[in-house]
Design a protein around this motif. Structure first.
Motif, PDB file in Angstrom:
ATOM      1  N   HIS A 189       0.829  -1.205   0.000  1.00 29.11           N
ATOM      2  CA  HIS A 189       0.000   0.000   0.000  1.00 29.11           C
ATOM      3  C   HIS A 189       0.863   1.255   0.000  1.00 29.11           C
ATOM      4  N   ALA A 190       1.968   1.216   0.716  1.00 32.24           N
ATOM      5  CA  ALA A 190       2.839   2.382   0.808  1.00 32.24           C
ATOM      6  C   ALA A 190       3.445   2.762  -0.537  1.00 32.24           C
ATOM      7  N   VAL A 191       3.705   1.764  -1.390  1.00 36.17           N
ATOM      8  CA  VAL A 191       4.298   2.076  -2.697  1.00 36.17           C
ATOM      9  C   VAL A 191       3.236   2.219  -3.790  1.00 36.17           C
ATOM     10  N   GLY A 192       1.963   2.111  -3.409  1.00 31.39           N
ATOM     11  CA  GLY A 192       0.892   2.350  -4.361  1.00 31.39           C
ATOM     12  C   GLY A 192       0.355   1.133  -5.073  1.00 31.39           C
ATOM     13  N   LEU A 193       0.580  -0.041  -4.526  1.00 28.39           N
ATOM     14  CA  LEU A 193       0.037  -1.266  -5.099  1.00 28.39           C
ATOM     15  C   LEU A 193      -1.246  -1.668  -4.379  1.00 28.39           C
ATOM     16  N   GLY A 194      -2.219  -2.172  -5.123  1.00 28.27           N
ATOM     17  CA  GLY A 194      -3.354  -2.827  -4.511  1.00 28.27           C
ATOM     18  C   GLY A 194      -2.955  -4.208  -4.028  1.00 28.27           C
ATOM     19  N   VAL A 195      -3.777  -4.781  -3.173  1.00 29.14           N
ATOM     20  CA  VAL A 195      -3.449  -6.071  -2.564  1.00 29.14           C
ATOM     21  C   VAL A 195      -4.620  -7.032  -2.704  1.00 29.14           C
ATOM     22  N   ASN A 196      -4.353  -8.163  -3.321  1.00 25.74           N
ATOM     23  CA  ASN A 196      -5.263  -9.304  -3.337  1.00 25.74           C
ATOM     24  C   ASN A 196      -4.684 -10.388  -2.429  1.00 25.74           C
ATOM     25  N   ALA A 197      -5.440 -11.435  -2.213  1.00 25.66           N
ATOM     26  CA  ALA A 197      -4.947 -12.540  -1.380  1.00 25.66           C
ATOM     27  C   ALA A 197      -5.593 -13.830  -1.832  1.00 25.66           C
ATOM     28  N   GLY A 198      -4.875 -14.930  -1.652  1.00 31.50           N
ATOM     29  CA  GLY A 198      -5.472 -16.203  -1.986  1.00 31.50           C
ATOM     30  C   GLY A 198      -4.587 -17.385  -1.683  1.00 31.50           C
ATOM     31  N   HIS A 199      -5.198 -18.480  -1.373  1.00 29.54           N
ATOM     32  CA  HIS A 199      -4.638 -19.812  -1.173  1.00 29.54           C
ATOM     33  C   HIS A 199      -4.929 -20.286   0.254  1.00 29.54           C
ATOM     34  N   ASP A 200      -5.748 -21.311   0.330  1.00 34.48           N
ATOM     35  CA  ASP A 200      -6.072 -21.988   1.590  1.00 34.48           C
ATOM     36  C   ASP A 200      -6.720 -21.070   2.627  1.00 34.48           C
ATOM     37  N   LEU A 201      -7.450 -20.079   2.159  1.00 35.23           N
ATOM     38  CA  LEU A 201      -8.256 -19.264   3.063  1.00 35.23           C
ATOM     39  C   LEU A 201      -9.596 -19.962   3.285  1.00 35.23           C
ATOM     40  N   THR A 202     -10.069 -19.940   4.534  1.00 38.22           N
ATOM     41  CA  THR A 202     -11.273 -20.661   4.915  1.00 38.22           C
ATOM     42  C   THR A 202     -12.126 -19.799   5.834  1.00 38.22           C
ATOM     43  N   LEU A 203     -13.326 -20.268   6.106  1.00 37.50           N
ATOM     44  CA  LEU A 203     -14.175 -19.559   7.066  1.00 37.50           C
ATOM     45  C   LEU A 203     -13.537 -19.495   8.450  1.00 37.50           C
ATOM     46  N   ALA A 204     -12.721 -20.493   8.759  1.00 38.19           N
ATOM     47  CA  ALA A 204     -12.089 -20.527  10.078  1.00 38.19           C
ATOM     48  C   ALA A 204     -10.932 -19.541  10.206  1.00 38.19           C
ATOM     49  N   ASN A 205     -10.130 -19.387   9.144  1.00 38.38           N
ATOM     50  CA  ASN A 205      -8.946 -18.538   9.294  1.00 38.38           C
ATOM     51  C   ASN A 205      -9.096 -17.142   8.698  1.00 38.38           C
ATOM     52  N   LEU A 206     -10.182 -16.886   7.967  1.00 34.49           N
ATOM     53  CA  LEU A 206     -10.368 -15.560   7.385  1.00 34.49           C
ATOM     54  C   LEU A 206     -10.554 -14.446   8.403  1.00 34.49           C
ATOM     55  N   PRO A 207     -11.305 -14.647   9.495  1.00 35.68           N
ATOM     56  CA  PRO A 207     -11.476 -13.528  10.422  1.00 35.68           C
ATOM     57  C   PRO A 207     -10.153 -12.991  10.973  1.00 35.68           C
ATOM     58  N   ALA A 208      -9.254 -13.869  11.362  1.00 40.42           N
ATOM     59  CA  ALA A 208      -7.962 -13.406  11.876  1.00 40.42           C
ATOM     60  C   ALA A 208      -7.156 -12.739  10.773  1.00 40.42           C
ATOM     61  N   PHE A 209      -7.241 -13.266   9.558  1.00 38.56           N
ATOM     62  CA  PHE A 209      -6.532 -12.652   8.438  1.00 38.56           C
ATOM     63  C   PHE A 209      -7.070 -11.254   8.174  1.00 38.56           C
ATOM     64  N   GLN A 210      -8.381 -11.109   8.151  1.00 38.57           N
ATOM     65  CA  GLN A 210      -8.976  -9.796   7.899  1.00 38.57           C
ATOM     66  C   GLN A 210      -8.592  -8.785   8.972  1.00 38.57           C
ATOM     67  N   ALA A 211      -8.523  -9.234  10.204  1.00 35.73           N
ATOM     68  CA  ALA A 211      -8.153  -8.330  11.290  1.00 35.73           C
ATOM     69  C   ALA A 211      -6.693  -7.911  11.209  1.00 35.73           C
ATOM     70  N   ALA A 212      -5.834  -8.828  10.818  1.00 32.72           N
ATOM     71  CA  ALA A 212      -4.397  -8.553  10.803  1.00 32.72           C
ATOM     72  C   ALA A 212      -3.942  -7.850   9.535  1.00 32.72           C
ATOM     73  N   VAL A 213      -4.659  -8.056   8.436  1.00 29.31           N
ATOM     74  CA  VAL A 213      -4.221  -7.548   7.127  1.00 29.31           C
ATOM     75  C   VAL A 213      -5.352  -6.708   6.529  1.00 29.31           C
ATOM     76  N   PRO A 214      -5.521  -5.480   6.992  1.00 28.94           N
ATOM     77  CA  PRO A 214      -6.603  -4.647   6.459  1.00 28.94           C
ATOM     78  C   PRO A 214      -6.289  -4.146   5.052  1.00 28.94           C
ATOM     79  N   GLY A 215      -7.337  -3.763   4.351  1.00 32.44           N
ATOM     80  CA  GLY A 215      -7.148  -3.141   3.055  1.00 32.44           C
ATOM     81  C   GLY A 215      -6.951  -4.087   1.900  1.00 32.44           C
ATOM     82  N   VAL A 216      -7.305  -5.359   2.069  1.00 34.43           N
ATOM     83  CA  VAL A 216      -7.204  -6.308   0.954  1.00 34.43           C
ATOM     84  C   VAL A 216      -8.370  -6.059  -0.001  1.00 34.43           C
ATOM     85  N   ASP A 217      -8.050  -5.896  -1.275  1.00 36.05           N
ATOM     86  CA  ASP A 217      -9.074  -5.580  -2.263  1.00 36.05           C
ATOM     87  C   ASP A 217      -9.928  -6.784  -2.628  1.00 36.05           C
TER      88      ASP A 217
END
Length: 247
Positions: A189-217
């Motif tokens: 984000h600091a250098v002006g890139l958008g951020v996507n995410a993927g691979h082995d994300l689940t209903l169980a681990n997404l909440p912690a990911f969303q809390a720790a890594v804000p701003g994912v497009d």
């Protein structure tokens, strides 16, 4: 809010177990889009062991005629065949991955510094029609890595979340992986890139990911959502993932 793009590779892989047309990749694309997914993702490989080239054309036609607001994200290694496919269907997003042809699944990001000249030429080639280009990125790429990614002309990185997803029974390691992902996302984000995410994300681990890594497009999710769909159906699974993602 993080948009959900449903990866349909697992659906295609299940279909390919038999010489039969079901489950229908196009039919389930309709289901997930009707349930509110922002788009669909495919990763066609040279051996067509899951998504076939015909699937790519069929999905492109579906999105153009029935879901013009939805996005088509095509992942792959930038071979000549891949270039031809992208030119033929013109998806809204291309995600470049450094996979060898026989890999079972993507398992690492690009070496942005070592492959910088190569990636710059590929990005320039693919952005000719105004497409968004995303580069698969290791979770610990950090500022140096994403700065080199930005220099290629790419629009986004896709954080490889596989190492985090593999920590389902190791909370200490999961915290470590989340910290690396968060640092790389902040740097992007600091250098002006958008951020996507993927691979082995689940209903169980997404909440912690969303809390720790804000701003994912956008999150591209396939294996986990397909596994959940076996229990709850694709419509309900998509709605459940959208609720966690805030989309």
């Amino acid at each position: 809010m993080t948009l959900l793009s449903v990866n349909l590779n697992a659906v295609a892989q299940l279909r390919n177990r038999r010489d039969l047309p079901w489950p229908s990749v196009v039919g389930l694309a309709r289901v997930v889009l009707d349930a509110g997914a922002s788009g669909v993702t495919v990763h066609p490989r040279p051996d067509e062991r899951h998504i076939r080239r015909t699937d790519v054309y069929d999905l492109a036609a579906l999105l153009e005629t029935e879901y013009p607001e939805a996005e088509f994200n095509i992942e792959g290694y930038p071979s000549d065949d891949f270039f031809h496919l992208i030119d033929a269907v013109n998806p809204q997003q291309v995600t470049l991955v450094p996979d060898e042809p026989g890999q079972t699944t993507s398992d690492h990001g690009w070496d942005f510094r070592g492959k910088g000249n190569f990636l710059t030429s590929v990005v320039q080639r693919l952005k000719a029609d105004g497409r968004r280009i995303s580069l698969f990125c290791d979770p610990d790429a950090g500022l140096d890595g994403v700065t080199a990614a930005k220099a290629t002309g790419a629009d986004r990185i896709e954080l490889y979340t596989g190492p985090y997803g593999g920590c389902y029974n190791d909370p200490d390691r999961a915290e470590y992986e989340l910290a690396a992902l968060a640092e790389t996302a902040r740097a992007a984000h600091a250098v002006g890139l958008g951020v996507n995410a993927g691979h082995d994300l689940t209903l169980a681990n997404l909440p912690a990911f969303q809390a720790a890594v804000p701003g994912v497009d956008e999150a591209s999710i396939g294996h986990g959502i397909t596994a959940d769909a076996l229990l709850m159906g694709f419509d309900a699974a998509v709605r459940a993932y959208r609720a966690v993602l805030g989309s």
